[in-house]
Design an enzyme around this catalytic site. Structure first.
Site, PDB file in Angstrom:
ATOM      1  CE  LYS A  42     -91.874 146.706  -6.029  1.00 41.67           C
ATOM      2  NZ  LYS A  42     -91.208 147.021  -7.321  1.00 41.67           N
ATOM      3  CB  THR A  66     -82.787 139.537 -16.125  1.00 39.76           C
ATOM      4  OG1 THR A  66     -82.878 140.922 -16.475  1.00 39.76           O
ATOM      5  CG2 THR A  66     -81.966 139.395 -14.865  1.00 39.76           C
ATOM      6  CB  ALA A  67     -84.175 140.880 -21.216  1.00 39.69           C
ATOM      7  N   GLY A  86     -77.085 138.046 -22.636  1.00 39.03           N
ATOM      8  CA  GLY A  86     -77.283 137.133 -21.520  1.00 39.03           C
ATOM      9  C   GLY A  86     -77.695 137.778 -20.223  1.00 39.03           C
ATOM     10  CD  GLU A 127     -80.270 145.324  -7.041  1.00 37.40           C
ATOM     11  OE1 GLU A 127     -80.520 146.214  -6.212  1.00 37.40           O
ATOM     12  OE2 GLU A 127     -79.230 144.660  -7.044  1.00 37.40           O
TER      13      GLU A 127
END
Length: 344
Positions: free
Chosen positions: A79, A15-16, A13, A50
């Site tokens: 960014k 981010t991927a 669970g 991040e």
């Protein structure tokens, strides 16, 4: 399949895992797939990635999620690219900015290429890349990449974000808007069909979770691709030496939020600096072959001016390389399960 619906099971669970859950459910559409993500409440995630490339914007665009919705909830900032500091001691080139190119750069990049060739052939032409790309100027002035509505060019950019908060946001989106089932269970094993495909996962307490296609997002544990399917891991350690990291936060900049990631060369690796809305993320990626963890932490604290500060640091070991095949039978490994190289 059950009732003509494909059953996708995602293990992990982070981010991927949640990115995969959102994309599968979104692409399949309502009623065409059963997507279940199972994760253990006892196993944490790495959670220090991040910063993104522009492809992360493509993800949210695909899902139809506006920046105004997700960015404030994830402490996200823009960014423009990456500033590299200390990688050269040549006067005038101690720092350079790597941009995420957009439409406008098609008009300035040819001049950059012309000047760099002129310089390589002995002529005194200005060839520092920062002079030729708009993202470098935006980063220098701490400006974001969102222009006025009448600006005729699209700029390329990524994001900085709190990876834990992004995972939570995508989990909420997947479960409340896309119909993904979320199970918090410990997976104790996997069962196979006669031909070797994964048939189901064994869950703690005796439950069984069957599926047609499995996605391994279990991180460095690689529970399905390596443990269940025995796919060999190929190390890159012979030529990629950085295999450890120290991560720690520092206060946000008092003079405004930078719109760039900074990569600074240190003695045995490099340090990252990632500005978020509430703090700055920092870390030192280094080679444990040449530097131990205590010395690395001391060097990072000195670099940040936090040598005597009571700020906790996380120590991470990284398995550098990849599984020989990331897709085996009815299982696809993603994220750290399929491999990792430090992100320089």
């Amino acid at each position: 399949m059950t009732s003509g619906r494909h059953r996708f099971v995602i293990l992990g669970g982070g981010t991927a895992g949640w990115m995969a859950a959102c994309l599968i459910a979104h692409r399949c559409g309502p009623g065409r797939a059963e997507v279940t993500l199972v994760e253990s409440p006892e196993i944490g995630i790495i959670g220090v990635g991040e910063g993104s490339t522009p492809q992360f914007k493509a993800l949210f665009d695909e899902l139809g999620i506006a920046e105004a919705e997700w960015m404030p909830r994830c402490n996200a900032t823009y960014k423009n690219g990456i500033r590299f500091r200390g990688w050269s001691d040549r006067p005038g080139f101690e720092s350079y900015f790597h941009p995420f190119q957009g439409d406008l750069d098609r008009h300035t990049a040819p001049a950059f290429f012309f000047n760099t060739r002129a310089r390589r052939t002995g002529r005194d032409a200005p060839a520092h890349p920062d002079r030729f790309f708009v993202s470098a100027r935006l980063a220098q002035d701490k400006l974001g990449p969102i222009p006025a509505e009448n600006f005729p060019f699209v700029l390329g950019y990524g994001y900085h974000f709190d990876s834990h908060l992004v995972g939570e946001f995508l989990r909420e989106h997947a479960t409340t808007r896309l119909g993904v089932t979320h199970l918090t269970r410990l997976v104790t094993g996997a069962r196979h069909h006669a031909l070797g495909e994964i048939a189901s996962l064994d869950l703690e307490g005796g439950e069984e979770l069957a599926g047609d296609f499995f996605i391994d997002a279990s991180g460095f544990r690689a529970t399905l691709i390596q443990q269940a399917l025995a796919e060999p891991f190929e190390s890159f350690g012979d030529n990629l030496f950085n295999d450890a990291a120290i991560a720690m936060p520092s206060p946000r900049d008092a003079d405004g939020t930078a719109c760039e990631t900074v990569s600074t060369a240190l003695s045995n690796g490099w340090a990252w600096r990632i500005p978020l809305t509430g703090r700055t993320g920092n870390g030192y990626v280094y080679s444990s072959r040449y530097l131990d963890a205590d010395a690395a932490e001391t060097e990072l604290r000195r670099h940040l001016g936090l040598l005597d500060a009571d700020v906790p640091a996380r120590r991470l070991q990284m398995r550098v390389g990849q599984v020989r095949r990331s897709w085996v039978s009815n299982c696809l490994a993603i994220g750290l399960s399929q491999g990792f190289i430090e992100p320089l």
